[in-house]
Design a protein around this motif. Structure first.
Motif, PDB file in Angstrom:
ATOM      1  N   PHE A  59       0.822  -1.217   0.000  1.00  0.00           N
ATOM      2  CA  PHE A  59       0.000   0.000   0.000  1.00  0.00           C
ATOM      3  C   PHE A  59       0.855   1.267   0.000  1.00  0.00           C
ATOM      4  CE2 PHE A  59      -2.654  -3.408   1.556  1.00  0.00           C
ATOM      5  CZ  PHE A  59      -3.728  -3.280   0.686  1.00  0.00           C
ATOM      6  N   ALA A  60       2.040   1.155  -0.613  1.00  0.00           N
ATOM      7  CA  ALA A  60       2.956   2.304  -0.660  1.00  0.00           C
ATOM      8  C   ALA A  60       2.280   3.518  -1.291  1.00  0.00           C
ATOM      9  CB  ALA A  60       4.209   1.931  -1.444  1.00  0.00           C
ATOM     10  N   ASP A  61       1.472   3.269  -2.339  1.00  0.00           N
ATOM     11  CA  ASP A  61       0.859   4.412  -3.032  1.00  0.00           C
ATOM     12  C   ASP A  61      -0.319   4.994  -2.253  1.00  0.00           C
ATOM     13  OD1 ASP A  61      -0.717   2.212  -3.364  1.00  0.00           O
ATOM     14  OD2 ASP A  61      -1.257   2.645  -5.441  1.00  0.00           O
ATOM     15  N   ARG A  62      -0.721   4.341  -1.156  1.00  0.00           N
ATOM     16  CA  ARG A  62      -1.815   4.893  -0.348  1.00  0.00           C
ATOM     17  C   ARG A  62      -1.327   5.326   1.028  1.00  0.00           C
ATOM     18  NH1 ARG A  62      -6.871   1.139  -1.006  1.00  0.00           N
ATOM     19  NH2 ARG A  62      -7.756   2.800   0.272  1.00  0.00           N
ATOM     20  N   THR A  63      -0.008   5.301   1.198  1.00  0.00           N
ATOM     21  CA  THR A  63       0.558   5.704   2.485  1.00  0.00           C
ATOM     22  C   THR A  63       0.597   7.227   2.562  1.00  0.00           C
ATOM     23  OG1 THR A  63       1.937   3.733   2.460  1.00  0.00           O
ATOM     24  CG2 THR A  63       2.585   5.477   3.993  1.00  0.00           C
ATOM     25  N   PRO A  64      -0.043   7.825   3.580  1.00  0.00           N
ATOM     26  CA  PRO A  64      -0.033   9.286   3.674  1.00  0.00           C
ATOM     27  C   PRO A  64       1.377   9.811   3.942  1.00  0.00           C
ATOM     28  CG  PRO A  64      -1.148   8.302   5.565  1.00  0.00           C
ATOM     29  CD  PRO A  64      -0.797   7.179   4.658  1.00  0.00           C
ATOM     30  N   PRO A  65       1.684  11.011   3.459  1.00  0.00           N
ATOM     31  CA  PRO A  65       3.048  11.554   3.593  1.00  0.00           C
ATOM     32  C   PRO A  65       3.557  11.526   5.033  1.00  0.00           C
ATOM     33  CG  PRO A  65       1.673  13.023   2.275  1.00  0.00           C
ATOM     34  CD  PRO A  65       0.774  11.941   2.764  1.00  0.00           C
ATOM     35  N   VAL A 173       2.537   1.496  13.334  1.00  0.00           N
ATOM     36  CA  VAL A 173       2.720   1.762  11.893  1.00  0.00           C
ATOM     37  C   VAL A 173       1.713   1.005  11.021  1.00  0.00           C
ATOM     38  CG1 VAL A 173       4.333   1.644   9.958  1.00  0.00           C
ATOM     39  CG2 VAL A 173       5.155   2.346  12.216  1.00  0.00           C
ATOM     40  N   ALA A 174       1.682  -0.320  11.138  1.00  0.00           N
ATOM     41  CA  ALA A 174       0.766  -1.103  10.282  1.00  0.00           C
ATOM     42  C   ALA A 174      -0.688  -0.775  10.616  1.00  0.00           C
ATOM     43  CB  ALA A 174       1.037  -2.595  10.453  1.00  0.00           C
ATOM     44  N   PHE A 175      -0.956  -0.548  11.911  1.00  0.00           N
ATOM     45  CA  PHE A 175      -2.322  -0.239  12.333  1.00  0.00           C
ATOM     46  C   PHE A 175      -2.805   1.074  11.710  1.00  0.00           C
ATOM     47  CE2 PHE A 175      -5.630   1.331  15.127  1.00  0.00           C
ATOM     48  CZ  PHE A 175      -6.336   0.193  15.485  1.00  0.00           C
ATOM     49  N   ASP A 176      -1.960   2.104  11.779  1.00  0.00           N
ATOM     50  CA  ASP A 176      -2.347   3.408  11.215  1.00  0.00           C
ATOM     51  C   ASP A 176      -2.513   3.327   9.702  1.00  0.00           C
ATOM     52  OD1 ASP A 176      -2.472   4.600  13.667  1.00  0.00           O
ATOM     53  OD2 ASP A 176      -0.528   5.584  13.546  1.00  0.00           O
ATOM     54  N   LEU A 177      -1.670   2.540   9.053  1.00  0.00           N
ATOM     55  CA  LEU A 177      -1.799   2.387   7.596  1.00  0.00           C
ATOM     56  C   LEU A 177      -3.107   1.654   7.261  1.00  0.00           C
ATOM     57  CD1 LEU A 177      -0.648   2.769   4.780  1.00  0.00           C
ATOM     58  CD2 LEU A 177       0.694   0.689   5.090  1.00  0.00           C
ATOM     59  N   LEU A 178      -3.406   0.622   8.057  1.00  0.00           N
ATOM     60  CA  LEU A 178      -4.665  -0.109   7.825  1.00  0.00           C
ATOM     61  C   LEU A 178      -5.860   0.831   7.962  1.00  0.00           C
ATOM     62  CD1 LEU A 178      -6.127  -2.879   7.421  1.00  0.00           C
ATOM     63  CD2 LEU A 178      -6.179  -3.056   9.913  1.00  0.00           C
ATOM     64  N   LYS A 179      -5.815   1.693   8.960  1.00  0.00           N
ATOM     65  CA  LYS A 179      -6.916   2.645   9.170  1.00  0.00           C
ATOM     66  C   LYS A 179      -7.115   3.540   7.954  1.00  0.00           C
ATOM     67  CE  LYS A 179      -8.271   2.806  13.702  1.00  0.00           C
ATOM     68  NZ  LYS A 179      -9.676   2.928  14.102  1.00  0.00           N
ATOM     69  N   VAL A 180      -6.006   3.905   7.303  1.00  0.00           N
ATOM     70  CA  VAL A 180      -6.095   4.761   6.123  1.00  0.00           C
ATOM     71  C   VAL A 180      -6.650   3.969   4.933  1.00  0.00           C
ATOM     72  CG1 VAL A 180      -4.728   6.054   4.429  1.00  0.00           C
ATOM     73  CG2 VAL A 180      -4.219   6.279   6.867  1.00  0.00           C
ATOM     74  N   VAL A 181      -6.154   2.733   4.796  1.00  0.00           N
ATOM     75  CA  VAL A 181      -6.556   1.908   3.646  1.00  0.00           C
ATOM     76  C   VAL A 181      -8.024   1.494   3.755  1.00  0.00           C
ATOM     77  CG1 VAL A 181      -6.168  -0.326   2.490  1.00  0.00           C
ATOM     78  CG2 VAL A 181      -4.217   1.087   3.192  1.00  0.00           C
ATOM     79  N   ASP A 182      -8.405   0.997   4.927  1.00  0.00           N
ATOM     80  CA  ASP A 182      -9.794   0.591   5.158  1.00  0.00           C
ATOM     81  C   ASP A 182     -10.023   0.516   6.665  1.00  0.00           C
ATOM     82  OD1 ASP A 182     -12.266  -0.619   5.480  1.00  0.00           O
ATOM     83  OD2 ASP A 182     -12.037  -1.855   3.689  1.00  0.00           O
ATOM     84  N   ASP A 183     -10.885   1.366   7.153  1.00  0.00           N
ATOM     85  CA  ASP A 183     -11.125   1.498   8.589  1.00  0.00           C
ATOM     86  C   ASP A 183     -12.166   0.498   9.110  1.00  0.00           C
ATOM     87  OD1 ASP A 183     -10.757   2.583  11.021  1.00  0.00           O
ATOM     88  OD2 ASP A 183     -11.927   4.414  10.689  1.00  0.00           O
ATOM     89  N   SER A 184     -12.472  -0.523   8.318  1.00  0.00           N
ATOM     90  CA  SER A 184     -13.539  -1.452   8.707  1.00  0.00           C
ATOM     91  C   SER A 184     -13.178  -2.284   9.945  1.00  0.00           C
ATOM     92  CB  SER A 184     -13.823  -2.386   7.515  1.00  0.00           C
ATOM     93  OG  SER A 184     -14.195  -3.663   7.951  1.00  0.00           O
TER      94      SER A 184
END
Ligand SMILES: [Fe+2]
Ligand SMILES: [Fe+2]
Length: 273
Positions: A59-65, A173-184
């Motif tokens: 999910f590199a392309d969906r990782t917030p700056p 790190v992985a948790f915050d990225l998951l929240k961005v990708v899909d907060d379900s």
């Protein structure tokens, strides 16, 4: 980015300890079985952490700056953990325990994980976020129980506590990225349950495999060792069970239990901060 994310802490990629424990039977003082528990856990890290790295890279392309530098450091830290534990595992193998079946099992399970993309493409990231919670909370437990980790032989203790501190540092790190990708919520807890099955299934398979090759003590003696170490094991298990349920809390965030001061104190004491 979740409001309670902890990106203000800069993550550091450190070189891990260079030396590994020499006698697989004496990793944990007074218990061959517990020594092999640590040997078996070590078997899971190289391939498991490679999986964690792949799951965030996906999910590199969906990782917030604002999360990018933490993701980069997460990858660096996990890669170093894998390298050190690979050395430990090669030594276990060279010491006469054929543990190759564990690596083979993990390879076949994890290299085909993308086949589950039809369930959800971020299922692997969800498993990673959940297992990061497991490693971080076990790590905090180790740092809070010096009477337990004090029984690890010095090289095993250095590796375990260095690894523990970095697990605490990058737990979000992985948790915050998951929240961005899909907060379900369903995705999060689904990955949690699947992750636990994969983790403990592999761990006990590895432990059983090593113990089945252990010729220095009988099954009765193994059970006697377990009885002797029951208080510490019960406490460790209780923590794991509590943290398993903690992750189901809808507003859970990994930084709710901030054990960073414990990690920082250890790293400062060992002069590896
Ligand atoms: Fe790690
Ligand atoms: Fe980790």
């Amino acid at each position: 980015m979740p409001a309670n994310s902890n990106t203000e802490h800069k993550l550091t990629v450190r070189k891990g300890p260079a030396e590994i424990p020499q006698d697989p039977r004496s990793v944990f003082e007074g218990s061959v079985v517990l020594s092999h528990f640590f040997n078996a856990m070590s078997l899971l890290f190289p391939r498991g952490e490679e999986f964690f790295i792949d799951s965030v890279r996906k999910f590199a392309d969906r990782t917030p700056p604002e999360l990018k530098s933490d993701v980069k450091a997460f990858i660096g830290q996990e890669a170093m953990h894998g390298k050190v534990h690979r050395g430990w595992n090669e030594h276990t193998q060279a010491s006469g325990y054929d543990v190759s079946a564990v690596a083979n099992l993990m390879e076949s399970a994890l290299s085909n994980f993308d086949r589950l993309d039809f369930i959800h493409p971020a299922l692997g990231l969800s498993v990673t976020a959940a297992l990061e919670h497991v490693t971080a909370t076990q790590s905090a437990w180790f740092l809070r129980h010096p009477e337990f980790v004090g029984r690890l032989e010095p090289k095993a203790r250095d590796i375990t506590l260095w690894h523990s501190c970095e697990e605490i540092e990058h737990r979000h790190v992985a948790f915050d990225l998951l929240k961005v990708v899909d907060d379900s919520y369903a995705l999060r807890v689904g990955g949690h349950v699947l992750g636990q099955v994969l983790l403990w299934g592999s761990a006990f398979y590895g432990l059983g495999l090593i113990l089945s090759q252990e010729k220095s003590l009988t099954v009765g003696e193994m059970l006697a060792e377990l009885r002797q170490n029951l208080p510490g094991l019960a406490e460790f298990t209780r923590n794991n069970v509590e943290q398993f349920f903690e992750y189901f809390r809808p507003d859970f965030h990994p930084e709710d239990d901030d054990s960073r001061p414990l990690a920082a104190a250890y790293l400062a004491e060992k002069k590896i901060a």
